[in-house]
Design an enzyme around this catalytic site. Sequence first.
Site, PDB file in Angstrom:
ATOM      1  N   LYS A  54      -9.190   3.908 -18.874  1.00 58.46           N
ATOM      2  CA  LYS A  54      -9.537   4.276 -20.249  1.00 58.46           C
ATOM      3  C   LYS A  54      -8.308   4.144 -21.164  1.00 58.46           C
ATOM      4  O   LYS A  54      -7.743   3.077 -21.259  1.00 58.46           O
ATOM      5  CB  LYS A  54     -10.149   5.682 -20.248  1.00 58.46           C
ATOM      6  CG  LYS A  54     -11.253   5.868 -19.188  1.00 58.46           C
ATOM      7  CD  LYS A  54     -12.436   4.979 -19.452  1.00 58.46           C
ATOM      8  CE  LYS A  54     -13.535   4.924 -18.389  1.00 58.46           C
ATOM      9  NZ  LYS A  54     -13.499   5.664 -17.197  1.00 58.46           N
ATOM     10  N   ARG A  98       0.837  -1.213   0.000  1.00 57.04           N
ATOM     11  CA  ARG A  98       0.000   0.000   0.000  1.00 57.04           C
ATOM     12  C   ARG A  98       0.867   1.257   0.000  1.00 57.04           C
ATOM     13  O   ARG A  98       0.498   2.283  -0.555  1.00 57.04           O
ATOM     14  CB  ARG A  98      -0.957   0.000   1.213  1.00 57.04           C
ATOM     15  CG  ARG A  98      -1.727   1.300   1.356  1.00 57.04           C
ATOM     16  CD  ARG A  98      -2.931   1.183   2.283  1.00 57.04           C
ATOM     17  NE  ARG A  98      -2.604   0.699   3.596  1.00 57.04           N
ATOM     18  CZ  ARG A  98      -2.011   1.425   4.559  1.00 57.04           C
ATOM     19  NH1 ARG A  98      -1.676   2.679   4.334  1.00 57.04           N
ATOM     20  NH2 ARG A  98      -1.750   0.887   5.740  1.00 57.04           N
ATOM     21  N   ASP A 144      -8.602  16.875 -15.624  1.00 60.81           N
ATOM     22  CA  ASP A 144      -8.836  15.465 -15.933  1.00 60.81           C
ATOM     23  C   ASP A 144      -8.537  15.304 -17.427  1.00 60.81           C
ATOM     24  O   ASP A 144      -9.277  15.788 -18.286  1.00 60.81           O
ATOM     25  CB  ASP A 144     -10.300  15.119 -15.598  1.00 60.81           C
ATOM     26  CG  ASP A 144     -10.609  13.645 -15.833  1.00 60.81           C
ATOM     27  OD1 ASP A 144      -9.935  13.018 -16.657  1.00 60.81           O
ATOM     28  OD2 ASP A 144     -11.551  13.143 -15.192  1.00 60.81           O
ATOM     29  N   TYR A 183     -17.540  14.718 -16.119  1.00 62.42           N
ATOM     30  CA  TYR A 183     -18.004  13.342 -15.899  1.00 62.42           C
ATOM     31  C   TYR A 183     -18.969  13.308 -14.704  1.00 62.42           C
ATOM     32  O   TYR A 183     -18.678  13.911 -13.661  1.00 62.42           O
ATOM     33  CB  TYR A 183     -16.771  12.458 -15.656  1.00 62.42           C
ATOM     34  CG  TYR A 183     -17.089  11.090 -15.127  1.00 62.42           C
ATOM     35  CD1 TYR A 183     -17.930  10.228 -15.829  1.00 62.42           C
ATOM     36  CD2 TYR A 183     -16.554  10.640 -13.928  1.00 62.42           C
ATOM     37  CE1 TYR A 183     -18.228   8.963 -15.344  1.00 62.42           C
ATOM     38  CE2 TYR A 183     -16.833   9.377 -13.435  1.00 62.42           C
ATOM     39  CZ  TYR A 183     -17.681   8.551 -14.147  1.00 62.42           C
ATOM     40  OH  TYR A 183     -17.969   7.304 -13.660  1.00 62.42           O
TER      41      TYR A 183
HETATM   42  N1  PLP Z   1     -12.831  10.859 -15.540  1.00 60.32           N
HETATM   43  C1  PLP Z   1     -13.517  10.631 -16.676  1.00 60.32           C
HETATM   44  C2  PLP Z   1     -13.448  11.656 -17.771  1.00 60.32           C
HETATM   45  C3  PLP Z   1     -14.266   9.477 -16.831  1.00 60.32           C
HETATM   46  O1  PLP Z   1     -14.945   9.276 -17.981  1.00 60.32           O
HETATM   47  C4  PLP Z   1     -14.301   8.531 -15.776  1.00 60.32           C
HETATM   48  C5  PLP Z   1     -15.093   7.290 -15.893  1.00 60.32           C
HETATM   49  O2  PLP Z   1     -15.809   7.079 -16.833  1.00 60.32           O
HETATM   50  C6  PLP Z   1     -13.595   8.808 -14.601  1.00 60.32           C
HETATM   51  C7  PLP Z   1     -12.862   9.974 -14.520  1.00 60.32           C
HETATM   52  C8  PLP Z   1     -13.625   7.855 -13.451  1.00 60.32           C
HETATM   53  O3  PLP Z   1     -12.747   6.800 -13.684  1.00 60.32           O
HETATM   54  P1  PLP Z   1     -12.895   5.340 -13.064  1.00 60.32           P
HETATM   55  O4  PLP Z   1     -14.149   4.747 -13.616  1.00 60.32           O
HETATM   56  O5  PLP Z   1     -11.644   4.646 -13.479  1.00 60.32           O
HETATM   57  O6  PLP Z   1     -12.997   5.488 -11.588  1.00 60.32           O
END
Ligand code: PLP
Length: 380
Positions: free
Chosen positions: A190, A39, A165, A92
């Site tokens: 992703k 961890r 992000d 998101y």
């Molecule tokens: N940021 C974006 C732009 C996303 O599309 C997503 C999930 O779809 C996330 C963050 C969250 O990621 P995770 O599903 O890996 O927790």
Amino acid sequence: MHIVPKITPIYQTSVFKFEDLNELELYFGEPGSRYMYSRNGNPNSDELANAVNLLEGGAGAIATGSGMAAIFAAIMTYCVAGDHVLCAADIYGGSSALLNLELSRLGIAVTYVPFEDLGGDLTPYLQPRTRLLLCETISNPLLRVVELRAAAVACHACGLKLVVDNTFATPVLTRPFDHEADLVIHSVTKYISGHSDVTAGVVVARAVEDASRLKQIGVLFGLTLSPMESWLAVRGLKTLRLRVEAHCRNAEAIAQFLQQQPVVKAVHYPGLREHPQHLLAASQGGQLFGGMLSFQLEDEAELVNQFMRATKRFPFAPSLAGVDSSLSYPLGTSHRSLTPEQQVDLGITVGLVRLSVGIEPISELLTDLEEVFAAVSHTV
Ligand code: PLP
């Protein structure tokens, strides 16, 4: 026999052994010289964090158990109870749910900033303890492109940090630190891992102090990533550039195809000349526009259902960025927790479909879509 693997093995262990107290002191003395407990640090998660850090041009990074954990760690880097954050309205749905439902309980309040105001005067949105602005380079699901340098200038003018992000854009298109952002987040789930077989995240810091804050937050909140997931993500990351270029080429062709379809009311793809931020996207993305797009059908659920049932190459799988194409439905999945007013304001309606365009031969994808639209148009 001296065995030297070319590829880092999977250190599938929760703990590491020490010879004696002297070795333990070495661990606490020389940063990075030893491992103790996974961890706190593991060669596989460090390899992932370092690789993304290098791509983004940061000062240090942590790998996390999901993209959501990455967003949480990023906000906790700058905020304590009583603070306030700004968040792009186009974001998101999980990010806004985290802010609205959970961080609010910890005393961290949020105000949403409309897309048009992100790079402008932020003072109308400020409170005495506003700390940061969270936005996406390319927004989910409407593919709006934020001018990062303008957003960074606007933030820094008011003493805020800019947290970006960069999941949709990837560092292949855009490196937010080149535009003065302070933290970069990825859902590694992703494009970074790229094969729809990993759930992970990463946060990269521009400043060394922020990187060490992140490290402590990762360890003490227990947000860190497991060895196996890290190893898979590192393997995927090695082909990021090739994959993203192929995703972009295919998405461009599909966006153009969709524009020709009478049942399609609008196509949202930054690579189209008609896209409101096309020129910005071209300059900020190095002439690449990403593998994601969304399009608008008439607002009838049955039309969307027909599309979903007819396609053989775009299964309805509510994620994105795998090498195999898929589709998602923002109203029912990623943006479900928004209020109906927020959904309407953002343009997330019954007829909005989001495509994650894979790297298959483009002729196969176009043939599938031709058949789908022939079937759907027939019934309209
Ligand atoms: N940021 C974006 C732009 C996303 O599309 C997503 C999930 O779809 C996330 C963050 C969250 O990621 P995770 O599903 O890996 O927790």
